[in-house]
Write a protein that holds these residues in place. Structure first.
Motif, PDB file in Angstrom:
ATOM      1  N   LEU A 234     128.778 -97.498  35.316  1.00 16.29           N
ATOM      2  CA  LEU A 234     127.907 -96.360  35.585  1.00 16.29           C
ATOM      3  C   LEU A 234     127.185 -96.600  36.899  1.00 16.29           C
ATOM      4  O   LEU A 234     126.558 -97.647  37.090  1.00 16.29           O
ATOM      5  CB  LEU A 234     126.886 -96.189  34.460  1.00 16.29           C
ATOM      6  CG  LEU A 234     125.732 -95.204  34.666  1.00 16.29           C
ATOM      7  CD1 LEU A 234     126.254 -93.791  34.899  1.00 16.29           C
ATOM      8  CD2 LEU A 234     124.778 -95.239  33.476  1.00 16.29           C
ATOM      9  N   VAL A 235     127.277 -95.620  37.823  1.00 16.43           N
ATOM     10  CA  VAL A 235     126.576 -95.696  39.110  1.00 16.43           C
ATOM     11  C   VAL A 235     125.591 -94.540  39.171  1.00 16.43           C
ATOM     12  O   VAL A 235     125.969 -93.378  38.992  1.00 16.43           O
ATOM     13  CB  VAL A 235     127.553 -95.606  40.302  1.00 16.43           C
ATOM     14  CG1 VAL A 235     126.784 -95.693  41.619  1.00 16.43           C
ATOM     15  CG2 VAL A 235     128.599 -96.705  40.219  1.00 16.43           C
ATOM     16  N   ILE A 236     124.328 -94.856  39.422  1.00 14.99           N
ATOM     17  CA  ILE A 236     123.284 -93.837  39.499  1.00 14.99           C
ATOM     18  C   ILE A 236     122.796 -93.743  40.935  1.00 14.99           C
ATOM     19  O   ILE A 236     122.320 -94.724  41.512  1.00 14.99           O
ATOM     20  CB  ILE A 236     122.120 -94.175  38.544  1.00 14.99           C
ATOM     21  CG1 ILE A 236     122.618 -94.148  37.096  1.00 14.99           C
ATOM     22  CG2 ILE A 236     120.965 -93.189  38.734  1.00 14.99           C
ATOM     23  CD1 ILE A 236     121.616 -94.648  36.087  1.00 14.99           C
ATOM     24  N   GLY A 237     122.952 -92.557  41.532  1.00 18.12           N
ATOM     25  CA  GLY A 237     122.493 -92.314  42.901  1.00 18.12           C
ATOM     26  C   GLY A 237     121.047 -91.872  42.881  1.00 18.12           C
ATOM     27  O   GLY A 237     120.727 -90.803  42.359  1.00 18.12           O
ATOM     28  N   ALA A 238     120.157 -92.692  43.449  1.00 23.62           N
ATOM     29  CA  ALA A 238     118.719 -92.441  43.331  1.00 23.62           C
ATOM     30  C   ALA A 238     118.004 -92.582  44.664  1.00 23.62           C
ATOM     31  O   ALA A 238     116.859 -93.028  44.714  1.00 23.62           O
ATOM     32  CB  ALA A 238     118.118 -93.409  42.302  1.00 23.62           C
ATOM     33  N   VAL A 239     118.675 -92.208  45.750  1.00 24.08           N
ATOM     34  CA  VAL A 239     118.069 -92.358  47.068  1.00 24.08           C
ATOM     35  C   VAL A 239     117.368 -91.071  47.477  1.00 24.08           C
ATOM     36  O   VAL A 239     117.752 -89.980  47.074  1.00 24.08           O
ATOM     37  CB  VAL A 239     119.118 -92.741  48.135  1.00 24.08           C
ATOM     38  CG1 VAL A 239     119.679 -94.121  47.853  1.00 24.08           C
ATOM     39  CG2 VAL A 239     120.240 -91.713  48.182  1.00 24.08           C
ATOM     40  N   LEU A 240     116.327 -91.217  48.293  1.00 18.84           N
ATOM     41  CA  LEU A 240     115.563 -90.055  48.743  1.00 18.84           C
ATOM     42  C   LEU A 240     115.021 -90.294  50.134  1.00 18.84           C
ATOM     43  O   LEU A 240     114.418 -91.332  50.412  1.00 18.84           O
ATOM     44  CB  LEU A 240     114.386 -89.782  47.791  1.00 18.84           C
ATOM     45  CG  LEU A 240     113.401 -88.697  48.256  1.00 18.84           C
ATOM     46  CD1 LEU A 240     114.056 -87.320  48.169  1.00 18.84           C
ATOM     47  CD2 LEU A 240     112.121 -88.736  47.439  1.00 18.84           C
ATOM     48  N   VAL A 241     115.259 -89.325  51.012  1.00 10.33           N
ATOM     49  CA  VAL A 241     114.564 -89.246  52.296  1.00 10.33           C
ATOM     50  C   VAL A 241     113.760 -87.960  52.232  1.00 10.33           C
ATOM     51  O   VAL A 241     114.339 -86.873  52.234  1.00 10.33           O
ATOM     52  CB  VAL A 241     115.556 -89.211  53.484  1.00 10.33           C
ATOM     53  CG1 VAL A 241     114.791 -89.130  54.800  1.00 10.33           C
ATOM     54  CG2 VAL A 241     116.475 -90.425  53.458  1.00 10.33           C
ATOM     55  N   PRO A 242     112.421 -88.031  52.122  1.00  4.28           N
ATOM     56  CA  PRO A 242     111.624 -86.828  51.850  1.00  4.28           C
ATOM     57  C   PRO A 242     111.936 -85.661  52.779  1.00  4.28           C
ATOM     58  O   PRO A 242     111.876 -85.797  54.004  1.00  4.28           O
ATOM     59  CB  PRO A 242     110.184 -87.317  52.038  1.00  4.28           C
ATOM     60  CG  PRO A 242     110.245 -88.766  51.686  1.00  4.28           C
ATOM     61  CD  PRO A 242     111.581 -89.237  52.208  1.00  4.28           C
ATOM     62  N   GLY A 243     112.327 -84.543  52.191  1.00  9.02           N
ATOM     63  CA  GLY A 243     112.584 -83.329  52.942  1.00  9.02           C
ATOM     64  C   GLY A 243     113.940 -83.250  53.608  1.00  9.02           C
ATOM     65  O   GLY A 243     114.350 -82.187  54.066  1.00  9.02           O
TER      66      GLY A 243
END
Length: 376
Positions: A234-243
């Motif tokens: 299981l791979v969970i993509g949880a990256v964020l660059v605001p906006g």
């Protein structure tokens, strides 16, 4: 101020922008709240609950939009909702404009003041209105991922927890922010073999200090991502660059090296997704398969647990709603830099730097505007 709360119309979206408790707080301060009929029915909040709190229940969305000075929602406005907005009206909701130029164009054409939950900040640089839904989505990611791993759902037939004599499933979490940590905690709690990858060494050190060997930490490089993803169930993509658009961390070519029947859960899909093969899905049809890899890319994951999500979200948004209602948008945004960071669209212009860059639109000069000058 007149505050309107329409019923959400996105596919299988049952959350509501305000609870009766929030209505009561606002009405006590002299504001008027208008709720669309049955807006809270999906989570067991009746029209009478809202009436008892002081709201007026209106028969349809058109009435709510026409009456209110500020619209409070959960999900980004759909096309017909954008077309109901008017010049000078405040919209306070999640927007996720970077991957959605159509919505951005409609909001610009409306002349409304669109403030996005996901880019409001706090004194520590965090995103307090995104955090509660990130917590929900992070925890849900493991639940839905475990379900998708079942053979009947197209998965490899792996039990994340394992059983005595059988190794647990392997979970790779890309990103150590709020989503990533909540995913890792849930997976570790099930007994899975969990690895979390991030580019921030201080963040990895913090996670290691808190969880020790229960959650492995790796510095995120192309090589470490590939090795971990190829070995994961299981791979969970949880990256964020605001906006901004999420970076693509898993390419289509990488899928051929992954385990057949493994699962990708893209929590970053609201910002375009962090897997190259991701495209938004709905709760009605949540998964699809590419190269024998199951993809779960529901764009409003917390809507699946709408009651818990509504209360978590409205606890965080209410103080900002109060400030906008008490002061009006000009004074509220001028006096609160953290709320001002949520401003995405103002009177036909894009006002957030990351959104401006993603959409190729000129950036409105909010600093000059709120200092009393021209934005030109």
């Amino acid at each position: 101020m007149k505050i309107g709360v329409p019923k959400e119309i996105k596919n299988h979206e049952y959350r509501v922008g305000m609870t009766p408790a929030g209505v009561r707080e606002l009405c006590a301060k002299g504001h008027k709240v208008y709720i669309e009929q049955l807006a809270g029915a999906g989570i067991g909040l009746s029209d009478d609950d809202y009436r008892q709190a002081g709201a007026e229940v209106l028969p349809d969305a058109e009435s709510v939009f026409a009456t209110a000075d500020m619209i409070v929602k959960v999900k980004e406005p759909q096309t017909q909702e954008c077309q109901r907005l008017r010049s000078g009206q405040i919209l306070f909701t999640y927007l996720h404009l970077a991957p959605d130029p159509k919505q951005a164009k409609l909001l610009m054409e409306s002349g409304a003041i669109a403030i996005a939950y996901e880019t409001v900040t706090d004194a520590q640089g965090r995103l307090p209105l995104l955090a509660p839904m990130s917590e929900v989505a992070g925890r849900m990611a493991v639940q839905v991922g475990a379900h998708c791993l079942e053979k009947a759902q197209g998965g490899a037939g792996v039990l994340l927890a394992g059983v005595p004599g059988v190794a647990p499933g392997k979970v790779a979490v890309l990103g150590g922010g709020v989503v990533g940590l909540n995913s890792a905690r849930m997976a570790a709690g099930l007994g899975a073999d969990v690895t979390i990858l991030d580019k921030s060494l201080p963040r990895l050190a913090e996670i290691d200090a808190l969880y020790g060997p229960r959650i492995k930490t790796l510095f995120a490089t192309t090589e470490s991502i590939e090795k971990t993803v190829f070995d994961a169930d299981l791979v969970i993509g949880a990256v964020l660059v605001p906006g901004a658009n999420a970076p693509k961390l898993v390419s289509k070519a990488m899928l051929k090296h992954m385990r057949t029947g493994s699962v990708l859960v893209d929590v970053a899909i609201d910002q375009g997704g962090c897997f190259e093969t991701s495209h938004a899905t709905t709760h009605a049809d949540p998964t699809y398969v590419v190269d024998d890899i199951v993809h779960y890319c529901v764009a409003n994951m917390p809507g699946g647990v709408a009651r818990s999500s509504t209360y978590a979200l409205t606890n965080a948004t209410l103080p900002f709603i109060k400030q906008l209602a008490d002061l009006g948008w000009r004074k509220a945004l001028a006096s609160n830099a953290h709320l001002r960071a949520g401003l995405n669209v103002i009177e036909g212009h894009i006002a957030h730097p990351s959104v401006s860059t993603a959409l190729g639109e000129s950036l409105f000069d909010t600093q000059t505007f709120f200092a009393g000058g021209s934005h030109a």
